[in-house]
Design an enzyme around this catalytic site. Structure first.
Site, PDB file in Angstrom:
ATOM      1  N   HIS A  60       0.851  -1.200   0.000  1.00  0.00           N
ATOM      2  CA  HIS A  60       0.000   0.000   0.000  1.00  0.00           C
ATOM      3  C   HIS A  60       0.882   1.244   0.000  1.00  0.00           C
ATOM      4  O   HIS A  60       1.263   1.773   1.052  1.00  0.00           O
ATOM      5  CB  HIS A  60      -0.905  -0.011   1.235  1.00  0.00           C
ATOM      6  CG  HIS A  60      -2.006   0.992   1.172  1.00  0.00           C
ATOM      7  ND1 HIS A  60      -3.200   0.834   1.828  1.00  0.00           N
ATOM      8  CD2 HIS A  60      -2.113   2.192   0.550  1.00  0.00           C
ATOM      9  CE1 HIS A  60      -3.997   1.870   1.611  1.00  0.00           C
ATOM     10  NE2 HIS A  60      -3.327   2.714   0.834  1.00  0.00           N
ATOM     11  N   HIS A  62       1.751   5.097  -2.167  1.00  0.00           N
ATOM     12  CA  HIS A  62       1.417   6.137  -3.146  1.00  0.00           C
ATOM     13  C   HIS A  62       2.717   6.830  -3.559  1.00  0.00           C
ATOM     14  O   HIS A  62       3.243   7.661  -2.813  1.00  0.00           O
ATOM     15  CB  HIS A  62       0.474   7.177  -2.541  1.00  0.00           C
ATOM     16  CG  HIS A  62      -0.841   6.640  -2.073  1.00  0.00           C
ATOM     17  ND1 HIS A  62      -2.002   6.764  -2.805  1.00  0.00           N
ATOM     18  CD2 HIS A  62      -1.180   5.971  -0.938  1.00  0.00           C
ATOM     19  CE1 HIS A  62      -3.012   6.209  -2.138  1.00  0.00           C
ATOM     20  NE2 HIS A  62      -2.532   5.722  -1.004  1.00  0.00           N
ATOM     21  N   ARG A  64       3.045   8.860  -6.103  1.00  0.00           N
ATOM     22  CA  ARG A  64       2.755  10.201  -6.638  1.00  0.00           C
ATOM     23  C   ARG A  64       3.344  10.453  -8.025  1.00  0.00           C
ATOM     24  O   ARG A  64       3.592  11.600  -8.391  1.00  0.00           O
ATOM     25  CB  ARG A  64       3.286  11.270  -5.685  1.00  0.00           C
ATOM     26  CG  ARG A  64       2.892  11.143  -4.231  1.00  0.00           C
ATOM     27  CD  ARG A  64       1.419  11.287  -4.044  1.00  0.00           C
ATOM     28  NE  ARG A  64       1.063  11.590  -2.653  1.00  0.00           N
ATOM     29  CZ  ARG A  64      -0.131  11.340  -2.138  1.00  0.00           C
ATOM     30  NH1 ARG A  64      -1.073  10.774  -2.888  1.00  0.00           N
ATOM     31  NH2 ARG A  64      -0.414  11.655  -0.890  1.00  0.00           N
ATOM     32  N   ASP A 304       0.777   2.640   3.735  1.00  0.00           N
ATOM     33  CA  ASP A 304      -0.005   3.724   3.126  1.00  0.00           C
ATOM     34  C   ASP A 304       0.863   4.972   2.963  1.00  0.00           C
ATOM     35  O   ASP A 304       0.439   6.103   3.250  1.00  0.00           O
ATOM     36  CB  ASP A 304      -1.262   4.040   3.943  1.00  0.00           C
ATOM     37  CG  ASP A 304      -2.282   4.869   3.155  1.00  0.00           C
ATOM     38  OD1 ASP A 304      -2.009   5.202   1.994  1.00  0.00           O
ATOM     39  OD2 ASP A 304      -3.343   5.201   3.717  1.00  0.00           O
ATOM     40  N   HIS A 308       3.335  14.310   1.257  1.00  0.00           N
ATOM     41  CA  HIS A 308       2.934  15.657   0.854  1.00  0.00           C
ATOM     42  C   HIS A 308       4.068  16.607   1.221  1.00  0.00           C
ATOM     43  O   HIS A 308       4.904  16.306   2.078  1.00  0.00           O
ATOM     44  CB  HIS A 308       1.663  16.104   1.578  1.00  0.00           C
ATOM     45  CG  HIS A 308       0.447  15.306   1.229  1.00  0.00           C
ATOM     46  ND1 HIS A 308      -0.300  15.542   0.102  1.00  0.00           N
ATOM     47  CD2 HIS A 308      -0.146  14.260   1.865  1.00  0.00           C
ATOM     48  CE1 HIS A 308      -1.318  14.689   0.062  1.00  0.00           C
ATOM     49  NE2 HIS A 308      -1.242  13.901   1.110  1.00  0.00           N
TER      50      HIS A 308
END
Length: 439
Positions: A60, A62, A64, A304, A308
């Site tokens: 899991h 991300h 980006r 996860d 950011h």
């Protein structure tokens, strides 16, 4: 007997137990367990004092990419992964633009080559617009699963109503992964809160009933359609108890954050750097997550990883985006839980190697056995380290675990027989490719 690589002197965690054996590697696969005396090799790794685990998997993540390279890319994110002892990861589809059609999927498959330090599985986004294409998309090379946001996403990537969810579940046959929060409840509760309230307000808005209601709806549809589902980042005691009655159609993921951090303390300490979806919850839910790990309810553990920019995370609530870094710190934090006696090393391997392989139909990975890919995570279970942000290689440069003291550390990562990390240094060239899945 001659091999490409010998791993000598380590304690190997195999599916049938822990053994002090030497491993012989040939053509990127495990050729022999307990190599014969006098065996030779082109290269030898001395694993004395280390535990040799099957290459650990973060299912899991991300990355980006495509998106904002100032936050993360496939190159930087997989570099972080191998530094943290991860040999394979599965990348989520909510990029800019999203991976939701044949053209974007083909682009991403080609894009991985020469950029990735570890092997990658690709999620495809399930949307209202592409339901008719899902059965074909899920069988494409490199695809680990269709991911459906049943709440908490942009409108284009969200399937929040039962009618479209049922259609999506009837499109295809492989296990489908879900973000389970009830969008109607989220939107109904949003006016109850205001900008600038404490960060802990995040867990009050996205309350346990929001997650539990979403999971109840998904389980009703899974039973109706017979579709195998994987409920991602289960965060509440109520969901975990409920899902035990749906093992015929559901598998369960829990995140390292929901096992490690506790609210409201995390919000008071971390501010926006503790904001994620579903939120970190109080001790009752954390205790339930550990109970579910111990009784076998949980099938996989992931990070996860959802980076950011630091400036964005410093904004007031709710303007700070949800999502935390984690792919580089997942293994050290979980090894520390092993050292603390919260789970065994064998259970960690089940949750982070065999479990993801079983749930997603991953071929040739997840165990130390003859014929399997020569993916390994070598760990020093006695090493004591402090997680520092200077170690983090994601461009955003932060971790919610900064300053955490851990016992247990990954000291080497191998991907199909290639050494890609040793002693906190990435070595060689990016050798990662697309993982293989049963169709």
């Amino acid at each position: 007997m001659h091999y490409d690589l010998l791993i000598r002197g380590g304690t190997c965690v195999t599916p049938w137990g822990t053994e002090a054996i030497d491993l012989g590697i040939r053509d990127g696969r495990i050729a022999a367990l307990a190599t014969p005396a006098g065996a030779t090799a082109e290269a030898v790794i001395d694993a004395a004092g280390l535990h040799v685990l099957p290459g650990l998997i973060d299912s899991h993540v991300h990355l980006r990419d495509p998106g904002d390279p100032a936050v993360e890319t496939i190159e930087t994110g997989t570099r972080a992964a191998v530094l943290g002892g991860i040999a394979t990861l599965f990348d989520m589809p909510n990029t800019v633009p999203p991976i939701a059609d044949t053209e974007r999927l083909a682009w991403k498959r080609d894009y991985v080559a020469g950029r990735s330090w570890c092997d990658i599985g690709l999620y495809v986004a399930g949307t209202k617009a592409n339901i008719d294409a899902l059965a074909a998309l899920e069988r494409a090379p490199g695809v680990c699963a269709v991911k459906v946001f049943a709440g908490s996403s942009t409108a284009a990537l969200m399937i929040e109503d039962d009618a479209h969810l049922e259609r999506a579940m009837r499109a295809g046959h492989r296990r489908m992964a879900f973000h389970s929060e009830d969008e109607d409840r989220l939107q109904a509760r949003k006016p109850l809160f205001s900008r600038g309230q404490p960060y802990r307000t995040h867990m009050e808005w996205r309350d346990p009933e929001c997650a539990f209601l979403g999971t109840r709806r998904l389980m009703a549809l899974a039973r109706k359609t017979g579709r195998a589902t994987h409920i991602l980042h289960v965060s509440t005691a109520e969901e975990l108890a409920y899902l035990r009655d749906f093992r015929d159609v559901a598998t369960v993921e829990v995140l390292v954050n929901h096992l490690t951090q506790v609210a409201p303390d995390c919000y008071d300490t971390l501010g926006g750097f503790g904001v994620m979806n579903p939120p970190i919850r109080d001790e009752r839910h954390r205790a339930a997550a550990w109970a579910a790990v111990r009784d076998g309810t949980v099938d996989t553990i992931g990070s996860d990883h959802a980076p950011h920019a630091r400036a964005a995370k410093e904004r007031p609530w709710p303007d700070c985006p949800a999502g935390l870094t984690g792919v580089q710190t997942l293994v050290p934090i979980m090894l520390d839980h092993v050292a603390a006696g919260r789970l065994s090393l064998a259970r960690l391997v089940d949750l982070m190697a065999a479990g993801p392989a079983r749930v997603y139909g991953l071929r040739g990975k997840g165990r130390i056995a003859a014929g399997y890919d020569a993916d390994f995570t070598l760990a020093d279970l006695k090493a004591r380290r402090r997680i520092e942000e200077s170690w983090i290689v994601s461009p955003c440069g932060w971790t919610p675990f900064a300053g955490t003291e851990v016992t247990g550390w990954p000291v080497a990562t191998l991907v199909r027989g290639h050494l890609v990390m040793r002693d906190d240094a990435v070595v060689g060239t990016p050798v990662g490719g697309l993982a293989r899945f049963a169709a």
